[in-house]
Design an enzyme around this catalytic site. Structure first.
Site, PDB file in Angstrom:
ATOM      1  N   ASP A 254     -12.358   4.123   2.458  1.00  0.00           N
ATOM      2  CA  ASP A 254     -11.259   4.945   1.953  1.00  0.00           C
ATOM      3  C   ASP A 254     -10.931   4.559   0.514  1.00  0.00           C
ATOM      4  O   ASP A 254     -11.281   3.469   0.040  1.00  0.00           O
ATOM      5  CB  ASP A 254     -10.020   4.759   2.825  1.00  0.00           C
ATOM      6  CG  ASP A 254     -10.118   5.527   4.132  1.00  0.00           C
ATOM      7  OD1 ASP A 254     -10.983   6.409   4.243  1.00  0.00           O
ATOM      8  OD2 ASP A 254      -9.327   5.240   5.047  1.00  0.00           O
ATOM      9  N   LYS A 276      -9.181   9.995   0.972  1.00  0.00           N
ATOM     10  CA  LYS A 276      -8.044   9.771   1.858  1.00  0.00           C
ATOM     11  C   LYS A 276      -6.846   9.179   1.125  1.00  0.00           C
ATOM     12  O   LYS A 276      -6.123   8.347   1.666  1.00  0.00           O
ATOM     13  CB  LYS A 276      -8.408   8.890   3.049  1.00  0.00           C
ATOM     14  CG  LYS A 276      -9.618   9.337   3.821  1.00  0.00           C
ATOM     15  CD  LYS A 276      -9.420  10.657   4.493  1.00  0.00           C
ATOM     16  CE  LYS A 276      -8.569  10.571   5.739  1.00  0.00           C
ATOM     17  NZ  LYS A 276      -8.436  11.859   6.429  1.00  0.00           N
ATOM     18  N   MET A 389       3.951   4.791   3.721  1.00  0.00           N
ATOM     19  CA  MET A 389       3.771   6.000   2.903  1.00  0.00           C
ATOM     20  C   MET A 389       5.062   6.799   2.807  1.00  0.00           C
ATOM     21  O   MET A 389       5.068   8.025   2.954  1.00  0.00           O
ATOM     22  CB  MET A 389       2.651   6.868   3.491  1.00  0.00           C
ATOM     23  CG  MET A 389       1.326   6.134   3.639  1.00  0.00           C
ATOM     24  SD  MET A 389       0.095   7.020   4.621  1.00  0.00           S
ATOM     25  CE  MET A 389       0.720   6.760   6.299  1.00  0.00           C
TER      26      MET A 389
END
Length: 483
Positions: A254, A276, A389
């Site tokens: 990623d 990603k 996130m």
């Protein structure tokens, strides 16, 4: 002109000691250290000490060593294949060395190199595989440091795997011709299904996989390892993850995995980035699933490298389901998830006796629906909440939790780039959290931890969120006026 390689002053060899006597003269720490070293072999230990210390006596009793409880005499060395002078007394050690040479027995005198016929290496023991490390006078510290590094690189299952290989060697030589066929078998044996079964502690399955491999002409089967790369710091990668990276044919990684960790893989491994990042996916999840299946069917050893832990917001569930449906072998290697790294950066107890006894891992996007998710109730009752996130929805997270009953004064810790040298730490309260949304300077991954346990963190190297709270409010008001 190229410089000629340095010559060795001591040549490394392995001496057969099975069933042979090895004599150690001494009764203290030096003798015990040598006894522990030689005790890793199948030699018969003969320890000559008239007044051994307690720990040495305990070792003798536990390991069945022969103890000669008398003052040293040269006759005590007869029949030995090696001698260690480990009394700590220079005169006695010199006497032992002279007697050993007179009897034709190699001798080592502890910390007296001028009296030594041989030197003992630092050992990495994966019997029947042994790696010996010598530094020719550079000191035992360097040898032990190298031993530690090599020890981390080798799986604990290497010894049992090598024993299985030895038991099959004759059969392999009868059934497979010399050359490519035999080399392919051993390559797949040590890097394929037999090795993976042994790694999992499944001896019978490892034997069965080896027999299947021996009797089959099918090409090597592929294997996918879903590996947690941790939060970013190279030294937080697990030993198993590092070993798999060193063995991989292909590394599928990623975007959030740092280049320094990808570079820890085998030098000639193919590297396939699959994106990603938020709002920027170079491949869809379906495309990643199809890629892993294709690589597995091609017989590749693949490391699917994911930031943090693959089972925590890493979409590993979808990849595992696709691999199962396709009949591709896989395993999961956990990593240090970002919440743990962020807590360590803050010296923050995620659980605290009498304050918080439970944890929630979530993303800020869980609060974007019309109803509160179940974990919000846990937050209100005292759980520590780690929000992944969540920078772009910080205001919504804070507003919904306050609206649900969580105090605006609840402590908050925020880390950008957890575990890395360029990490940044912020602290404040739930009421301060919305200021994150307008922080254009926060470009790395952000982890937010909310709860009463956060108050126990160390804020000495942290910036207060409140310093940006009014700045953020002013910027939001100005944007509203422009509209």
């Amino acid at each position: 002109m190229p410089q000629a390689p340095a010559k060795l002053n001591a040549f490394p060899v392995f001496m057969r000691v099975a069933g042979e006597a090895v004599a150690i003269v001494g009764g203290g720490e030096e003798a015990l250290a040598k006894a522990r070293l030689i005790g890793q072999s199948s030699a018969v230990l003969r320890i000559i000490a008239d007044a051994p210390e307690h720990d040495l006596l305990a070792f003798i009793a536990a390991n069945g060593a022969v103890h000669i409880a008398a003052a040293y005499e040269a006759a005590h060395l007869e029949g030995a294949v090696m001698v260690f002078a480990a009394s700590g007394n220079e005169a006695l050690d010199r006497r032992v060395a002279e007697d050993a040479r007179r009897l034709g027995i190699p001798v080592n005198a502890v910390d007296r190199p001028e009296l030594c016929d041989f030197f003992t290496p630092a050992l990495v023991n994966r019997a029947p595989v042994t790696i010996a490390i010598g530094t020719e006078g550079a000191g035992p510290v360097l040898a032990q440091m190298l031993r530690s590094r090599i020890d981390r690189m080798l799986s604990p299952s290497l010894g049992p795997l090598a024993s299985l290989a030895a038991s099959l060697r004759g059969t392999v030589e009868r059934l497979l011709p010399k050359g490519n066929a035999r080399r392919r078998f051993w390559s797949e044996f040590f890097g394929g299904a037999p090795a993976r079964a042994m790694e999992a502690g499944q001896l019978s399955q490892a034997h069965g996989a080896a027999v299947d491999l021996l009797l089959s002409n099918a090409p090597a089967s592929g294997h996918i390892a879903l590996v947690g790369a941790g939060p970013g710091a190279e030294d937080l990668l697990t030993l198993r993850a590092h070993r798999l990276l060193m063995e991989a044919d292909v590394i599928v990684h990623d975007a959030l995995v740092p280049e320094a960790i990808v570079a820890m893989g085998r030098r000639d491994a193919e590297r396939l980035p699959v994106g990603k990042r938020k709002g920027c996916h170079t491949k869809s999840q379906a495309e990643i699933n199809a890629l892993l299946i294709e690589l597995g069917r091609d017989g590749k050893r693949v490391v699917r490298l994911k930031s943090g832990d693959p089972l925590v917001f890493g979409r590993a569930g979808e990849e595992m389901a696709a691999l199962r449906d396709a009949g591709i072998a896989y395993e999961v290697v956990p990593g240090v998830t970002a919440a743990f790294a962020a807590a360590a950066d803050f010296e923050l107890p995620l659980t605290l006796r009498g304050v918080s006894s439970s944890m929630v891992f979530t993303t800020g996007h869980d609060l974007k629906g019309n109803s509160l998710p179940d974990w919000a109730k846990l937050a209100i009752s005292g759980a520590t909440v780690a929000v992944y996130m969540g920078r772009s929805v910080a205001a919504e997270v804070a507003g919904r939790l306050i609206e649900a009953g969580l105090s605006p004064d609840t402590a908050v810790a925020v880390v950008e780039n957890a575990s890395l040298a360029n990490r940044r730490r912020f602290h404040g309260t739930l009421a301060d959290l919305p200021s994150l949304e307008v922080r254009a300077d926060l470009t790395g991954p952000v982890m937010t931890i909310i709860g009463d346990a956060v108050a126990g963190a160390n804020f000495e190297r942290s910036e207060p969120l409140a310093a940006h709270r009014h700045e953020g409010a002013a910027q939001t008001a100005a944007e509203g006026a422009d509209r």
